[in-house]
Design a protein around this motif. Structure first.
Motif, PDB file in Angstrom:
ATOM      1  N   LEU A 191       0.826  -1.210   0.000  1.00  0.00           N
ATOM      2  CA  LEU A 191       0.000   0.000   0.000  1.00  0.00           C
ATOM      3  C   LEU A 191       0.863   1.264   0.000  1.00  0.00           C
ATOM      4  CD1 LEU A 191      -2.776  -0.997   2.577  1.00  0.00           C
ATOM      5  CD2 LEU A 191      -3.074  -0.674   0.119  1.00  0.00           C
ATOM      6  N   GLN A 192       1.943   1.225   0.764  1.00  0.00           N
ATOM      7  CA  GLN A 192       2.813   2.392   0.837  1.00  0.00           C
ATOM      8  C   GLN A 192       3.621   2.592  -0.442  1.00  0.00           C
ATOM      9  OE1 GLN A 192       5.049   1.646   4.425  1.00  0.00           O
ATOM     10  NE2 GLN A 192       3.395   2.400   5.750  1.00  0.00           N
ATOM     11  N   GLY A 193       3.653   1.549  -1.289  1.00  0.00           N
ATOM     12  CA  GLY A 193       4.367   1.668  -2.551  1.00  0.00           C
ATOM     13  C   GLY A 193       3.502   2.131  -3.707  1.00  0.00           C
ATOM     14  N   ILE A 194       2.194   2.265  -3.481  1.00  0.00           N
ATOM     15  CA  ILE A 194       1.289   2.738  -4.536  1.00  0.00           C
ATOM     16  C   ILE A 194       1.398   4.253  -4.653  1.00  0.00           C
ATOM     17  CG2 ILE A 194      -1.107   2.853  -5.305  1.00  0.00           C
ATOM     18  CD1 ILE A 194      -1.666   0.313  -3.731  1.00  0.00           C
ATOM     19  N   LEU A 204     -10.203  13.232  -8.874  1.00  0.00           N
ATOM     20  CA  LEU A 204     -10.604  14.229  -9.866  1.00  0.00           C
ATOM     21  C   LEU A 204     -11.680  13.690 -10.806  1.00  0.00           C
ATOM     22  CD1 LEU A 204      -7.114  15.760 -10.762  1.00  0.00           C
ATOM     23  CD2 LEU A 204      -8.931  16.811  -9.392  1.00  0.00           C
ATOM     24  N   ASP A 205     -11.631  12.379 -11.046  1.00  0.00           N
ATOM     25  CA  ASP A 205     -12.636  11.750 -11.918  1.00  0.00           C
ATOM     26  C   ASP A 205     -13.938  11.464 -11.184  1.00  0.00           C
ATOM     27  OD1 ASP A 205     -10.932  11.824 -14.067  1.00  0.00           O
ATOM     28  OD2 ASP A 205     -10.117   9.819 -13.715  1.00  0.00           O
ATOM     29  N   GLY A 206     -13.965  11.728  -9.889  1.00  0.00           N
ATOM     30  CA  GLY A 206     -15.193  11.540  -9.120  1.00  0.00           C
ATOM     31  C   GLY A 206     -15.396  10.142  -8.577  1.00  0.00           C
ATOM     32  N   ALA A 207     -14.341   9.340  -8.487  1.00  0.00           N
ATOM     33  CA  ALA A 207     -14.470   7.972  -7.972  1.00  0.00           C
ATOM     34  C   ALA A 207     -14.650   7.990  -6.459  1.00  0.00           C
ATOM     35  CB  ALA A 207     -13.238   7.153  -8.350  1.00  0.00           C
ATOM     36  N   ASN A 208     -15.522   7.126  -5.956  1.00  0.00           N
ATOM     37  CA  ASN A 208     -15.702   7.030  -4.510  1.00  0.00           C
ATOM     38  C   ASN A 208     -14.697   6.043  -3.916  1.00  0.00           C
ATOM     39  OD1 ASN A 208     -16.732   4.400  -4.970  1.00  0.00           O
ATOM     40  ND2 ASN A 208     -18.793   5.236  -5.263  1.00  0.00           N
ATOM     41  N   ALA A 209     -14.778   5.833  -2.584  1.00  0.00           N
ATOM     42  CA  ALA A 209     -13.793   5.003  -1.894  1.00  0.00           C
ATOM     43  C   ALA A 209     -13.833   3.550  -2.376  1.00  0.00           C
ATOM     44  CB  ALA A 209     -14.033   5.063  -0.390  1.00  0.00           C
ATOM     45  N   VAL A 210     -15.039   3.024  -2.592  1.00  0.00           N
ATOM     46  CA  VAL A 210     -15.178   1.632  -3.037  1.00  0.00           C
ATOM     47  C   VAL A 210     -14.596   1.449  -4.434  1.00  0.00           C
ATOM     48  CG1 VAL A 210     -16.816  -0.215  -3.544  1.00  0.00           C
ATOM     49  CG2 VAL A 210     -17.207   1.291  -1.587  1.00  0.00           C
ATOM     50  N   THR A 212     -12.343   3.312  -5.883  1.00  0.00           N
ATOM     51  CA  THR A 212     -10.894   3.486  -5.796  1.00  0.00           C
ATOM     52  C   THR A 212     -10.212   2.215  -5.290  1.00  0.00           C
ATOM     53  OG1 THR A 212     -11.160   5.846  -5.355  1.00  0.00           O
ATOM     54  CG2 THR A 212      -9.049   4.856  -4.757  1.00  0.00           C
ATOM     55  N   TYR A 213     -10.859   1.570  -4.316  1.00  0.00           N
ATOM     56  CA  TYR A 213     -10.274   0.357  -3.738  1.00  0.00           C
ATOM     57  C   TYR A 213     -10.189  -0.763  -4.770  1.00  0.00           C
ATOM     58  CZ  TYR A 213      -9.793  -3.785  -0.813  1.00  0.00           C
ATOM     59  OH  TYR A 213      -9.368  -4.973  -0.269  1.00  0.00           O
ATOM     60  N   VAL A 218      -6.606  -2.780  -5.264  1.00  0.00           N
ATOM     61  CA  VAL A 218      -6.524  -4.231  -5.491  1.00  0.00           C
ATOM     62  C   VAL A 218      -5.659  -4.580  -6.711  1.00  0.00           C
ATOM     63  CG1 VAL A 218      -7.846  -6.310  -6.022  1.00  0.00           C
ATOM     64  CG2 VAL A 218      -8.678  -4.711  -4.291  1.00  0.00           C
ATOM     65  N   PRO A 219      -5.839  -3.938  -7.879  1.00  0.00           N
ATOM     66  CA  PRO A 219      -4.962  -4.255  -9.015  1.00  0.00           C
ATOM     67  C   PRO A 219      -3.479  -4.004  -8.726  1.00  0.00           C
ATOM     68  CG  PRO A 219      -6.897  -3.077  -9.782  1.00  0.00           C
ATOM     69  CD  PRO A 219      -6.930  -3.017  -8.293  1.00  0.00           C
TER      70      PRO A 219
END
Length: 301
Positions: A191-194, A204-210, A212-213, A218-219
């Protein structure tokens, strides 16, 4: 001129041979302690009355037929599958949740440090310490029974490790508790490497937390998760000390796994041929998983 060329070739050969000279002691040691014992066990699986009898009889695949048709071995396979699958799924879920908690920006550095120590604590104990600790807690007069009876969840004390219905679940719970920190630490490092640029672009594209996850986190963690699952499968499949020191495979084979089955065949019943056969079957399964792991690592590289 020829002497200079010959000297140059010798220097090149010397430089090329130097790494192998340093590796030679390790290679010899691995051959003696790893390769030779594996070959001996494979050979024993095709003979009857090995070690005890000076002239063992070659029986071919009869030992494999006997092991695969042994009711105790079939019970061990069933228990092992439950133990491994439940442990891996729980390790992944708990490790992921704790890693996300430790990676959040809403906690301070000191708070994260305290939680890291607490969450990683089970990984610092050896199998013997974990087994003794949980046997004391799961004892009919232990702290677990005291808590659940105090809260009126049950009326009588429960023998967690002595009940055929509960013992396997209890041992699996112990293994989950002792193994999730490995997932947590590995996923936290991933996670810290992302890159934060990915999350900023998704915001900016309006993605929510789910979104984004599942679309970013995950990818990006996929190579790490696959490696963790494969390694954990092999380690959990071979788990012996924890089970043996808590239940010994009992009561009445309720927690019998492939590893405890092999141990009992070899050192309780002195059926070294059957034990070798079970070990070879376990080796084949672990080798198949190992091949997939190496291929996955190479494709990731």
């Amino acid at each position: 001129m020829n002497q200079t060329a010959g000297k140059g070739k010798k220097d090149i050969l010397k430089r090329q041979a130097t790494p192998y000279v340093y590796l030679l002691p390790t290679v010899v040691l691995m051959f003696i302690l790893l390769v030779i014992p594996i070959l001996m066990v494979i050979r024993y699986s095709f003979y009857d009355n090995v070690i005890i009898n000076k002239n063992p009889v070659f029986v071919g695949l009869q030992n494999y037929k006997a092991v695969l048709s042994d009711p105790n071995f079939l019970v061990a396979i069933r228990n092992t599958l439950f133990f491994v699958i439940v442990s891996i799924i729980a390790h992944l879920i708990i490790g992921m949740v704790f890693a996300l908690v430790l990676n959040t920006r809403y906690l301070g550095d000191k708070t994260k440090g305290i939680f890291r120590v607490i969450y990683a604590l089970p990984w610092m104990f050896t199998a013997s310490v974990i087994a003794i600790l949980w046997r004391m807690m799961l004892n009919p007069n232990g702290v677990i029974n005291y808590l659940i009876t105090s809260m009126n969840l049950v009326n009588d004390n429960i023998s967690f490790l002595a009940s055929r219905d509960i013992a396997l679940k209890a041992v699996t719970l112990i293994n989950i508790w002792s193994g999730y920190p490995f997932y947590m630490i590995s996923i936290l490092a991933g996670l810290q490497g992302i890159s934060t640029d990915l999350y900023e672009a998704s915001a900016l594209d309006g993605a929510n937390a789910v979104q984004t996850y599942f679309r970013i986190t995950v990818p990006q963690l996929k190579p790490i998760l696959i490696s963790l699952l494969m390694l954990d499968f092999v380690w959990t499949l071979q788990q012996f000390a924890l089970i043996w020191m808590t239940t010994g495979g009992g009561p009445v084979n309720a927690t019998e796994t492939i590893s405890t089955y092999i141990y009992k065949q070899g050192f309780t019943k002195y059926q070294y041929s059957m034990a070798s056969t079970g070990a070879v079957i376990l080796l084949i399964v672990c080798t198949i998983i190992g091949i997939f792991y190496v291929r996955q690592q190479r494709s990731g590289d």
